[in-house]
Structures are given as structure tokens and as C-alpha cells.
Scaffold this motif. Structure first.
Motif, PDB file in Angstrom:
ATOM      1  N   LEU A  26       0.808  -1.214   0.000  1.00  0.00           N
ATOM      2  CA  LEU A  26       0.000   0.000   0.000  1.00  0.00           C
ATOM      3  C   LEU A  26       0.843   1.267   0.000  1.00  0.00           C
ATOM      4  N   PHE A  27       1.869   1.301   0.856  1.00  0.00           N
ATOM      5  CA  PHE A  27       2.567   2.559   1.122  1.00  0.00           C
ATOM      6  C   PHE A  27       4.024   2.582   0.655  1.00  0.00           C
ATOM      7  N   GLY A  28       4.501   1.513   0.037  1.00  0.00           N
ATOM      8  CA  GLY A  28       5.884   1.457  -0.411  1.00  0.00           C
ATOM      9  C   GLY A  28       6.159   2.401  -1.562  1.00  0.00           C
ATOM     10  N   ALA A  29       7.406   2.319  -2.079  1.00  0.00           N
ATOM     11  CA  ALA A  29       7.849   3.241  -3.124  1.00  0.00           C
ATOM     12  C   ALA A  29       6.943   3.193  -4.348  1.00  0.00           C
ATOM     13  N   GLU A  30       6.487   2.004  -4.740  1.00  0.00           N
ATOM     14  CA  GLU A  30       5.547   1.855  -5.849  1.00  0.00           C
ATOM     15  C   GLU A  30       4.213   1.333  -5.327  1.00  0.00           C
ATOM     16  N   GLY A  31       3.803   1.885  -4.200  1.00  0.00           N
ATOM     17  CA  GLY A  31       2.611   1.392  -3.530  1.00  0.00           C
ATOM     18  C   GLY A  31       1.313   1.837  -4.183  1.00  0.00           C
ATOM     19  N   VAL A  32       0.267   1.153  -3.792  1.00  0.00           N
ATOM     20  CA  VAL A  32      -1.061   1.422  -4.335  1.00  0.00           C
ATOM     21  C   VAL A  32      -1.468   2.881  -4.137  1.00  0.00           C
ATOM     22  N   VAL A  33      -1.186   3.445  -2.956  1.00  0.00           N
ATOM     23  CA  VAL A  33      -1.703   4.781  -2.651  1.00  0.00           C
ATOM     24  C   VAL A  33      -1.035   5.873  -3.474  1.00  0.00           C
ATOM     25  N   SER A  34       0.070   5.557  -4.136  1.00  0.00           N
ATOM     26  CA  SER A  34       0.723   6.577  -4.968  1.00  0.00           C
ATOM     27  C   SER A  34      -0.115   6.914  -6.186  1.00  0.00           C
ATOM     28  N   THR A  35      -1.070   6.052  -6.537  1.00  0.00           N
ATOM     29  CA  THR A  35      -1.913   6.299  -7.719  1.00  0.00           C
ATOM     30  C   THR A  35      -3.412   6.172  -7.435  1.00  0.00           C
ATOM     31  N   LEU A  36      -3.784   5.592  -6.294  1.00  0.00           N
ATOM     32  CA  LEU A  36      -5.199   5.355  -5.998  1.00  0.00           C
ATOM     33  C   LEU A  36      -5.918   6.678  -5.753  1.00  0.00           C
ATOM     34  N   ARG A  37      -7.072   6.833  -6.353  1.00  0.00           N
ATOM     35  CA  ARG A  37      -7.792   8.104  -6.287  1.00  0.00           C
ATOM     36  C   ARG A  37      -8.564   8.250  -4.975  1.00  0.00           C
ATOM     37  N   PRO A  38      -8.744   9.480  -4.482  1.00  0.00           N
ATOM     38  CA  PRO A  38      -9.613   9.722  -3.324  1.00  0.00           C
ATOM     39  C   PRO A  38     -11.013   9.181  -3.596  1.00  0.00           C
ATOM     40  N   GLY A  39     -11.640   8.653  -2.560  1.00  0.00           N
ATOM     41  CA  GLY A  39     -12.949   8.055  -2.699  1.00  0.00           C
ATOM     42  C   GLY A  39     -12.907   6.575  -3.011  1.00  0.00           C
ATOM     43  N   SER A  40     -11.706   6.049  -3.228  1.00  0.00           N
ATOM     44  CA  SER A  40     -11.557   4.621  -3.510  1.00  0.00           C
ATOM     45  C   SER A  40     -11.657   3.814  -2.216  1.00  0.00           C
ATOM     46  N   LEU A  41     -11.592   2.500  -2.374  1.00  0.00           N
ATOM     47  CA  LEU A  41     -11.746   1.580  -1.235  1.00  0.00           C
ATOM     48  C   LEU A  41     -10.652   0.525  -1.276  1.00  0.00           C
ATOM     49  N   VAL A  42     -10.042   0.262  -0.128  1.00  0.00           N
ATOM     50  CA  VAL A  42      -9.096  -0.840   0.034  1.00  0.00           C
ATOM     51  C   VAL A  42      -9.736  -1.883   0.936  1.00  0.00           C
ATOM     52  N   ILE A  43      -9.747  -3.126   0.475  1.00  0.00           N
ATOM     53  CA  ILE A  43     -10.261  -4.258   1.254  1.00  0.00           C
ATOM     54  C   ILE A  43      -9.088  -5.188   1.520  1.00  0.00           C
ATOM     55  N   ASP A  44      -8.738  -5.367   2.775  1.00  0.00           N
ATOM     56  CA  ASP A  44      -7.633  -6.276   3.099  1.00  0.00           C
ATOM     57  C   ASP A  44      -8.186  -7.600   3.607  1.00  0.00           C
ATOM     58  N   CYS A  45      -7.994  -8.652   2.803  1.00  0.00           N
ATOM     59  CA  CYS A  45      -8.454  -9.988   3.181  1.00  0.00           C
ATOM     60  C   CYS A  45      -7.358 -10.802   3.849  1.00  0.00           C
ATOM     61  N   SER A  46      -6.197 -10.196   4.060  1.00  0.00           N
ATOM     62  CA  SER A  46      -5.105 -10.869   4.763  1.00  0.00           C
ATOM     63  C   SER A  46      -5.474 -11.065   6.230  1.00  0.00           C
ATOM     64  N   THR A  47      -4.688 -11.891   6.922  1.00  0.00           N
ATOM     65  CA  THR A  47      -4.812 -11.999   8.372  1.00  0.00           C
ATOM     66  C   THR A  47      -3.628 -11.264   8.983  1.00  0.00           C
ATOM     67  N   ILE A  48      -3.913 -10.112   9.591  1.00  0.00           N
ATOM     68  CA  ILE A  48      -2.880  -9.273  10.191  1.00  0.00           C
ATOM     69  C   ILE A  48      -3.337  -8.898  11.594  1.00  0.00           C
ATOM     70  N   SER A  49      -2.510  -8.160  12.313  1.00  0.00           N
ATOM     71  CA  SER A  49      -2.900  -7.781  13.667  1.00  0.00           C
ATOM     72  C   SER A  49      -3.987  -6.714  13.630  1.00  0.00           C
ATOM     73  N   PRO A  50      -4.895  -6.728  14.595  1.00  0.00           N
ATOM     74  CA  PRO A  50      -5.924  -5.679  14.655  1.00  0.00           C
ATOM     75  C   PRO A  50      -5.326  -4.280  14.727  1.00  0.00           C
ATOM     76  N   ASP A  51      -4.239  -4.118  15.474  1.00  0.00           N
ATOM     77  CA  ASP A  51      -3.596  -2.806  15.584  1.00  0.00           C
ATOM     78  C   ASP A  51      -3.095  -2.321  14.233  1.00  0.00           C
ATOM     79  N   ALA A  52      -2.510  -3.229  13.453  1.00  0.00           N
ATOM     80  CA  ALA A  52      -2.033  -2.854  12.125  1.00  0.00           C
ATOM     81  C   ALA A  52      -3.189  -2.421  11.240  1.00  0.00           C
ATOM     82  N   ALA A  53      -4.319  -3.114  11.345  1.00  0.00           N
ATOM     83  CA  ALA A  53      -5.493  -2.751  10.549  1.00  0.00           C
ATOM     84  C   ALA A  53      -5.959  -1.338  10.896  1.00  0.00           C
ATOM     85  N   VAL A  54      -5.983  -1.012  12.178  1.00  0.00           N
ATOM     86  CA  VAL A  54      -6.417   0.322  12.609  1.00  0.00           C
ATOM     87  C   VAL A  54      -5.456   1.392  12.096  1.00  0.00           C
ATOM     88  N   THR A  55      -4.155   1.108  12.164  1.00  0.00           N
ATOM     89  CA  THR A  55      -3.152   2.067  11.691  1.00  0.00           C
ATOM     90  C   THR A  55      -3.266   2.282  10.191  1.00  0.00           C
TER      91      THR A  55
END
Length: 295
Positions: A74-103
Motif C-alpha cells: 500500500l505505502f511502499g515506493a511503488e505502492g497502491v496509494v501513490s496512484t489510488l484516487r480519493p474516494g476509492s476503497l481498500v479491502i484487506d483480506c489478509s490476516t494481520i494484527s488488529p492494531d495494524a489494521a487500525v493504523t
């Protein structure tokens, strides 16, 4: 709908296939190029980077091993957010920590991008069949939008609370699955050390209160010594550590989960981390001074 999908692993690839088959315009990215080519053959567009996916999509789905992987995509050098437009949606189907999801949600919200944590349960078989259970955390409107996409891969879609709640429910799911696998392993080990007809025993057990999806799916794999990974031991260990951390924050005792985590760690220490989690029976056999590996 223009949907991006990043992470074509054991479960991600069939999920992406279902999105293509549902008629969405899907652009996919994966570090392993052959998997991208497989999706292109099904009608998807192959992305050259996460940024390329963000440029083409209104909704981006990630299905990755752990929190750092999601953050990098998402946030790396060639990450999704570098081109994703405002108003878009990210759905994370991974299993990660709840704290990471909130951040992650907070960082995306600052860019006017909605976020839903939507971990899934059902394993490889559920992903292939399109019958996954999805536990969604997020704001109601974002969850509604996510549901319009994920209905192609799921039989059960439930909004379980705010961002992070999906990951907490998934932690509980992984506790239950690991505990069930451990008990199935103990039961199978007992049956194999006696004179009963094991197949007949499993048939009757599957017809009573002991019946479960884990018993149905994992006991045959244990008997056949088929530990080809549908869900790897290493990943389940990661999930159990997330569950233990969540229990610590909630100040509750989860002794059974602690013991099972140690059994899973023993498997990893023996070099079995890449096997299917049904290989948990091997830890139990070793404790009993016997192993079926040579049988």
C-alpha cells in the motif's frame, strides 16, 4: 466494477478468478509472474506494480501473508496509494494484527480512501468453491461497498464491528481451528494405536456431536500423511501469535491456545513449518514417542 487484486497465493488466486468470472474488470499483481499470466488467460489484466493496480482500480483487494507485506504494497515506493484516487476503497483480506489494521485505516483515511479489514475463513477449498466466510470490520458504507465485491468469493459476509474487529474475529477463528486440529490429531493417534477400524470410527464420529469441518477435512489428510500445504503451519503460527497478543491486551487467559501454539512452534523447530497445519498430528506423535512418517 474496476477491481484490483494483489496477492495470488493459495487462496488469493481462486478468489481473483471468482471476481473475473463475476464480470468485474480485474487487474492483478503478484511477485510471481506465472500466476499473473494464469489470471490474464482468464480475462484479467496483468499489473506491473501495486501502483499500476491502484491506477486502474476503484477498489483494491489485498491477500498477503502478514502486516508488513500489506503496508509495503500500500505505502511502499511503488505502492497502491501513490496512484489510488480519493474516494476509492481498500479491502484487506489478509490476516494481520488488529492494531495494524487500525493504523492502515487511519493512514488511508487521511487520503480520503476507505478501508475494510475483511479476513476470510474456509481455506483453499472454500476459496476455490467461492464459499468463504468473511468477517468485515469498518464503517457501514465502506462495508456495504466491500460486500458488493466480496459476494463473488463468499457464502457468508458479516459486518462484525469497526476497523480491526474483523481481525479480532479471525483471531478467534484461528484459535478454534487450531484447537480442533489438535484434538483431531490426538483422537486419530489414539485410534491408530488400538485395534479399532479407524475409517469406521471416523465415520461414526462424523455423525455425532464430535462432527466438524476440521474432522471431515483434516482427519483423512492425517491418515494419508498428506501434508501438502492448503494452509501452512508457519502462517497458522503467525495467526496464533496475533491471538495471544489480543488476549494479552484484553487481559484474559487463553491457556489452551498457549499450549497449542507451543505444539505448532515445535513443528516449525523440526523443519515442518511449510507443511499443512494438519501436520500438527506429528507434534502429538512425537510426544507419544512414535511417528507415522515411516508408515
Amino acid at each position: 466494477m474496476n477491481v484490483g487484486f494483489i496477492g495470488l497465493g493459495v487462496m488469493g488466486k481462486p478468489m481473483a478468478v471468482h471476481l473475473v468470472d463475476a464480470g468485474h474488470q480485474v487487474v492483478v499483481f503478484n511477485r510471481s509472474r506465472p500466476k499473473v499470466a494464469e489470471l490474464e488467460a482468464r480475462g484479467a489484466v496483468g499489473g506491473t506494480s501495486p501502483a499500476h493496480v491502484g491506477e486502474k482500480a476503484d477498489v483494491v483487494v489485498t491477500m498477503l501473508p502478514d502486516s508488513p507485506d500489506v503496508e509495503e504494497v500500500l505505502f511502499g515506493a511503488e505502492g497502491v496509494v501513490s496512484t489510488l484516487r480519493p474516494g476509492s476503497l481498500v479491502i484487506d483480506c489478509s490476516t494481520i494484527s488488529p492494531d495494524a489494521a487500525v493504523t492502515i485505516a487511519a493512514r488511508l483515511a487521511a487520503m480520503d480512501i476507505a478501508f475494510v479489514d475483511a479476513p476470510v475463513s474456509g481455506g483453499e477449498a472454500g476459496a476455490i468453491a467461492g464459499t468463504l466466510a468473511v468477517m468485515m470490520g469498518g464503517e457501514e458504507e465502506a462495508v456495504r461497498r466491500a460486500g458488493e465485491v466480496l459476494t463473488a468469493v463468499a457464502a457468508t459476509l458479516v459486518h462484525v464491528g469497526p476497523v480491526g474487529a474483523g481481525q479480532l474475529v479471525k483471531a478467534a477463528n484461528q484459535m478454534l481451528v487450531a484447537g480442533n486440529i489438535a484434538l483431531v490429531g490426538e483422537a486419530v493417534t489414539l485410534l491408530q494405536r488400538t485395534d479399532v477400524d479407524v475409517d469406521a470410527a471416523l465415520t461414526v464420529l462424523g455423525g455425532g456431536l464430535a462432527a466438524s469441518k476440521v474432522l471431515e477435512a483434516k482427519a483423512p489428510k492425517m491418515l494419508a500423511r498428506d501434508f501438502a500445504p492448503g494452509f501452512r503451519v508457519d502462517l497458522h503460527y503467525k495467526d496464533l501469535k496475533i491471538a495471544l497478543a489480543a488476549a494479552e491486551r484484553a487481559q484474559i487467559a487463553v491457556p489452551l491456545t498457549g499450549v497449542i501454539t507451543q505444539l505448532v512452534q515445535a513443528l516449525r523447530s523440526a523443519g515442518d513449518g511449510g507443511l499443512d497445519h494438519s501436520a500438527l498430528i506429528k507434534s502429538l506423535e512425537r510426544l507419544s514417542g512414535t511417528s507415522s512418517d515411516s508408515r
